[in-house]
Design a protein around this motif. Structure first.
Motif, PDB file in Angstrom:
ATOM      1  N   GLN A 122       0.714  -8.434  -9.408  1.00 25.59           N
ATOM      2  CA  GLN A 122      -0.810  -8.798  -9.397  1.00 25.59           C
ATOM      3  C   GLN A 122      -1.123  -8.198  -7.492  1.00 25.59           C
ATOM      4  OE1 GLN A 122       0.663 -13.446  -9.887  1.00 25.59           O
ATOM      5  NE2 GLN A 122       0.826 -12.969 -11.952  1.00 25.59           N
ATOM      6  N   GLN A 123      -0.622  -8.360  -6.932  1.00 21.66           N
ATOM      7  CA  GLN A 123      -0.717  -7.952  -5.990  1.00 21.66           C
ATOM      8  C   GLN A 123      -1.651  -6.911  -6.097  1.00 21.66           C
ATOM      9  OE1 GLN A 123      -1.738 -11.090  -4.448  1.00 21.66           O
ATOM     10  NE2 GLN A 123      -0.874 -11.069  -2.785  1.00 21.66           N
ATOM     11  N   MET A 124      -0.779  -6.045  -6.502  1.00 24.53           N
ATOM     12  CA  MET A 124      -1.142  -4.668  -5.716  1.00 24.53           C
ATOM     13  C   MET A 124      -2.414  -4.188  -7.112  1.00 24.53           C
ATOM     14  SD  MET A 124       1.140  -1.177  -7.415  1.00 24.53           S
ATOM     15  CE  MET A 124       2.237  -0.731  -5.460  1.00 24.53           C
ATOM     16  N   PHE A 125      -2.413  -5.074  -8.104  1.00 24.44           N
ATOM     17  CA  PHE A 125      -3.850  -4.577  -8.462  1.00 24.44           C
ATOM     18  C   PHE A 125      -5.059  -5.683  -8.180  1.00 24.44           C
ATOM     19  CE2 PHE A 125      -1.952  -4.202 -12.991  1.00 24.44           C
ATOM     20  CZ  PHE A 125      -2.783  -3.748 -13.497  1.00 24.44           C
ATOM     21  N   ARG A 126      -5.215  -7.036  -6.708  1.00 23.94           N
ATOM     22  CA  ARG A 126      -5.307  -6.737  -5.628  1.00 23.94           C
ATOM     23  C   ARG A 126      -6.562  -5.498  -4.866  1.00 23.94           C
ATOM     24  NH1 ARG A 126      -4.371 -12.218  -2.768  1.00 23.94           N
ATOM     25  NH2 ARG A 126      -6.799 -11.704  -2.068  1.00 23.94           N
ATOM     26  N   LEU A 127      -5.113  -5.043  -4.541  1.00 25.80           N
ATOM     27  CA  LEU A 127      -5.540  -4.124  -3.509  1.00 25.80           C
ATOM     28  C   LEU A 127      -6.186  -3.100  -3.510  1.00 25.80           C
ATOM     29  CD1 LEU A 127      -4.021  -3.066  -1.052  1.00 25.80           C
ATOM     30  CD2 LEU A 127      -2.166  -1.972  -2.262  1.00 25.80           C
TER      31      LEU A 127
ATOM     32  N   LYS B 275      14.176   6.257  -9.173  1.00 22.87           N
ATOM     33  CA  LYS B 275      14.994   5.491  -9.576  1.00 22.87           C
ATOM     34  C   LYS B 275      16.065   5.191  -8.371  1.00 22.87           C
ATOM     35  CE  LYS B 275      18.669   5.607 -12.119  1.00 22.87           C
ATOM     36  NZ  LYS B 275      19.356   6.336 -13.640  1.00 22.87           N
ATOM     37  N   LYS B 276      16.367   6.415  -6.562  1.00 24.13           N
ATOM     38  CA  LYS B 276      16.723   6.268  -5.827  1.00 24.13           C
ATOM     39  C   LYS B 276      15.984   5.213  -4.785  1.00 24.13           C
ATOM     40  CE  LYS B 276      19.043  10.690  -6.714  1.00 24.13           C
ATOM     41  NZ  LYS B 276      19.581  11.361  -5.513  1.00 24.13           N
ATOM     42  N   LYS B 277      16.554   4.342  -4.448  1.00 23.72           N
ATOM     43  CA  LYS B 277      16.262   3.235  -3.595  1.00 23.72           C
ATOM     44  C   LYS B 277      15.626   4.191  -2.257  1.00 23.72           C
ATOM     45  CE  LYS B 277      17.164  -0.734  -1.201  1.00 23.72           C
ATOM     46  NZ  LYS B 277      18.126  -1.824  -0.554  1.00 23.72           N
ATOM     47  N   THR B 278      14.613   4.021  -1.333  1.00 25.72           N
ATOM     48  CA  THR B 278      13.590   4.389  -1.255  1.00 25.72           C
ATOM     49  C   THR B 278      12.796   3.402  -0.235  1.00 25.72           C
ATOM     50  OG1 THR B 278      12.605   6.418   0.262  1.00 25.72           O
ATOM     51  CG2 THR B 278      12.152   5.244  -2.119  1.00 25.72           C
ATOM     52  N   LYS B 279      12.721   3.401   1.709  1.00 28.00           N
ATOM     53  CA  LYS B 279      11.859   2.565   1.882  1.00 28.00           C
ATOM     54  C   LYS B 279      11.172   3.806   2.419  1.00 28.00           C
ATOM     55  CE  LYS B 279      15.758  -1.052   2.902  1.00 28.00           C
ATOM     56  NZ  LYS B 279      15.881  -1.972   3.889  1.00 28.00           N
ATOM     57  N   GLU B 280      10.963   4.339   1.854  1.00 23.81           N
ATOM     58  CA  GLU B 280       9.724   5.869   2.698  1.00 23.81           C
ATOM     59  C   GLU B 280       8.386   6.012   1.813  1.00 23.81           C
ATOM     60  OE1 GLU B 280      12.718   7.907   6.213  1.00 23.81           O
ATOM     61  OE2 GLU B 280      11.926   8.439   4.891  1.00 23.81           O
ATOM     62  N   THR B 281       8.453   4.810   1.096  1.00 18.77           N
ATOM     63  CA  THR B 281       6.990   5.242   0.062  1.00 18.77           C
ATOM     64  C   THR B 281       5.616   5.204   0.697  1.00 18.77           C
ATOM     65  OG1 THR B 281       7.416   2.983   0.362  1.00 18.77           O
ATOM     66  CG2 THR B 281       8.417   3.824  -1.113  1.00 18.77           C
ATOM     67  N   GLY B 282       4.975   6.075   0.462  1.00 24.21           N
ATOM     68  CA  GLY B 282       3.696   6.597   0.768  1.00 24.21           C
ATOM     69  C   GLY B 282       3.450   7.320   2.277  1.00 24.21           C
TER      70      GLY B 282
ATOM     71  N   MET C  22       1.163  -1.169  -0.318  1.00 23.14           N
ATOM     72  CA  MET C  22      -0.018   0.305  -0.359  1.00 23.14           C
ATOM     73  C   MET C  22       0.327   0.883  -0.138  1.00 23.14           C
ATOM     74  SD  MET C  22      -2.887   1.079   2.511  1.00 23.14           S
ATOM     75  CE  MET C  22      -4.368   0.745   1.778  1.00 23.14           C
ATOM     76  N   GLN C  23       1.764   1.302   0.414  1.00 19.20           N
ATOM     77  CA  GLN C  23       3.025   2.288   0.080  1.00 19.20           C
ATOM     78  C   GLN C  23       3.161   2.255  -0.745  1.00 19.20           C
ATOM     79  OE1 GLN C  23       6.359   1.106   3.824  1.00 19.20           O
ATOM     80  NE2 GLN C  23       6.120   3.135   4.122  1.00 19.20           N
ATOM     81  N   ALA C  24       3.450   1.557  -1.598  1.00 23.86           N
ATOM     82  CA  ALA C  24       4.286   1.763  -2.856  1.00 23.86           C
ATOM     83  C   ALA C  24       2.618   2.449  -3.557  1.00 23.86           C
ATOM     84  CB  ALA C  24       5.089   0.348  -3.098  1.00 23.86           C
ATOM     85  N   TYR C  25       1.876   1.905  -3.123  1.00 30.55           N
ATOM     86  CA  TYR C  25       0.847   2.157  -4.175  1.00 30.55           C
ATOM     87  C   TYR C  25       0.738   3.227  -4.428  1.00 30.55           C
ATOM     88  CZ  TYR C  25      -4.006   1.946  -6.205  1.00 30.55           C
ATOM     89  OH  TYR C  25      -5.304   1.924  -6.823  1.00 30.55           O
TER      90      TYR C  25
ATOM     91  N   GLY D  25      -1.231   4.854  -7.093  1.00 31.38           N
ATOM     92  CA  GLY D  25      -1.547   3.907  -8.253  1.00 31.38           C
ATOM     93  C   GLY D  25      -0.890   2.642  -8.903  1.00 31.38           C
ATOM     94  N   VAL D  26      -1.287   2.146  -9.258  1.00 32.47           N
ATOM     95  CA  VAL D  26      -0.594   0.748  -9.742  1.00 32.47           C
ATOM     96  C   VAL D  26       1.022   1.049 -10.281  1.00 32.47           C
ATOM     97  CG1 VAL D  26      -0.563  -1.999 -10.773  1.00 32.47           C
ATOM     98  CG2 VAL D  26      -2.457  -0.539 -10.265  1.00 32.47           C
ATOM     99  N   LYS D  27       2.252   0.599  -9.745  1.00 35.29           N
ATOM    100  CA  LYS D  27       3.812   1.094 -10.094  1.00 35.29           C
ATOM    101  C   LYS D  27       3.974  -0.224 -11.287  1.00 35.29           C
ATOM    102  CE  LYS D  27       3.703   4.516  -7.235  1.00 35.29           C
ATOM    103  NZ  LYS D  27       2.228   4.410  -7.475  1.00 35.29           N
ATOM    104  N   PRO D  28       4.152   0.614 -12.027  1.00 29.16           N
ATOM    105  CA  PRO D  28       5.278  -0.710 -13.462  1.00 29.16           C
ATOM    106  C   PRO D  28       5.561  -1.746 -12.751  1.00 29.16           C
ATOM    107  CG  PRO D  28       5.639   1.932 -14.616  1.00 29.16           C
ATOM    108  CD  PRO D  28       4.831   1.785 -12.821  1.00 29.16           C
TER     109      PRO D  28
END
Length: 228
Positions: free
Chosen positions: A49-54, A218-225, A15-18, A24-27
């Motif tokens: 696939q799980q992101m579409f379910r979400l 592009k830059k790696k991050t873990k603080e999405t959403g 969900m953070q990524a979404y 939205g659904v990410k590539p």
């Protein structure tokens, strides 16, 4: 039989990524999705696939997630960070105790050898370009090679080196009797997977993988959403 283990807690991370702007659904092969896939040892295809379910919000579980977190990104961030601090999070030895973990897809995103910037997944766009060029144009000065090298942040010489290995592997070309390079095995693997298949499949996969280098995250991050 090997299998992928999905944990319900992973919905928080997905969900953070979404919700990361633009929501939205990410590539499938965006840097954001690949980093998350490597973190939790779930293939990008499965996360996609799980992101579409979400987004469908068609189960009580999905309804609860959206009701609890959609309008509260800071709360989502706190709970996701707590999840990441769990003992053994992201470690297959602990999370996947008793489950065989297939790491072949993960190896595609890791350097083929120490000090070598090329990863197996980079060889897919390189092979796609290989089939679009003639042997005489497989040199560092060729604009297409320079463009691909710049995209993947490697040198044009790295791209040419991989193409030299593909020329060695190509059954339609005359080749030397022997070649010693750490690229030989991964190039052979990519050739076996794509070289004799429908070229449209290779082209489509290469195009998808380029998203890894061009996506806004592009830059790696873990603080999405979180709120930006």
């Amino acid at each position: 039989m090997a299998k992928t283990l999905w944990q319900d807690d992973y919905w928080l991370l997905l969900m953070q990524a979404y919700l990361k702007k633009p929501a939205g659904v990410k590539p499938m092969y965006s840097r954001l999705m690949v980093d998350l896939a490597l973190e939790i040892h779930i293939p990008p295809q499965k996360l996609y696939q799980q992101m579409f379910r979400l987004r469908q919000i068609d189960t009580p579980r999905m309804e609860q997630l959206w009701r609890k977190y959609a309008a509260h990104p800071k709360k989502l961030k706190r709970e996701a960070e707590l999840l990441r601090r769990m003992n053994g999070f992201g470690q297959p030895d602990n999370f996947y105790d008793g489950v065989e973990v297939v790491e072949s897809w993960e190896k595609d995103f890791k350097p083929i050898s120490p000090g070598n910037p090329i990863t197996p997944m980079m060889l897919i766009p390189i092979l796609d370009l290989y089939f679009r060029l003639t042997p005489i144009t497989m040199v560092r000065e060729t604009p297409e090679i320079m463009e691909l090298a710049k995209l993947m942040e490697i040198s044009a010489d790295n791209v040419v080196e991989a193409m030299e290995v593909f020329k060695f592997i190509d059954p339609y070309l005359s080749r030397d009797d022997m070649m010693i390079t750490p690229l030989l095995v991964p190039c052979q693997d990519i050739w076996d997977r794509y070289g004799n298949d429908n070229p449209d499949k290779l082209a489509a996969t290469a195009a998808q993988l380029k998203e890894y280098f061009t996506s806004a995250d592009k830059k790696k991050t873990k603080e999405t959403g979180e709120e930006e």
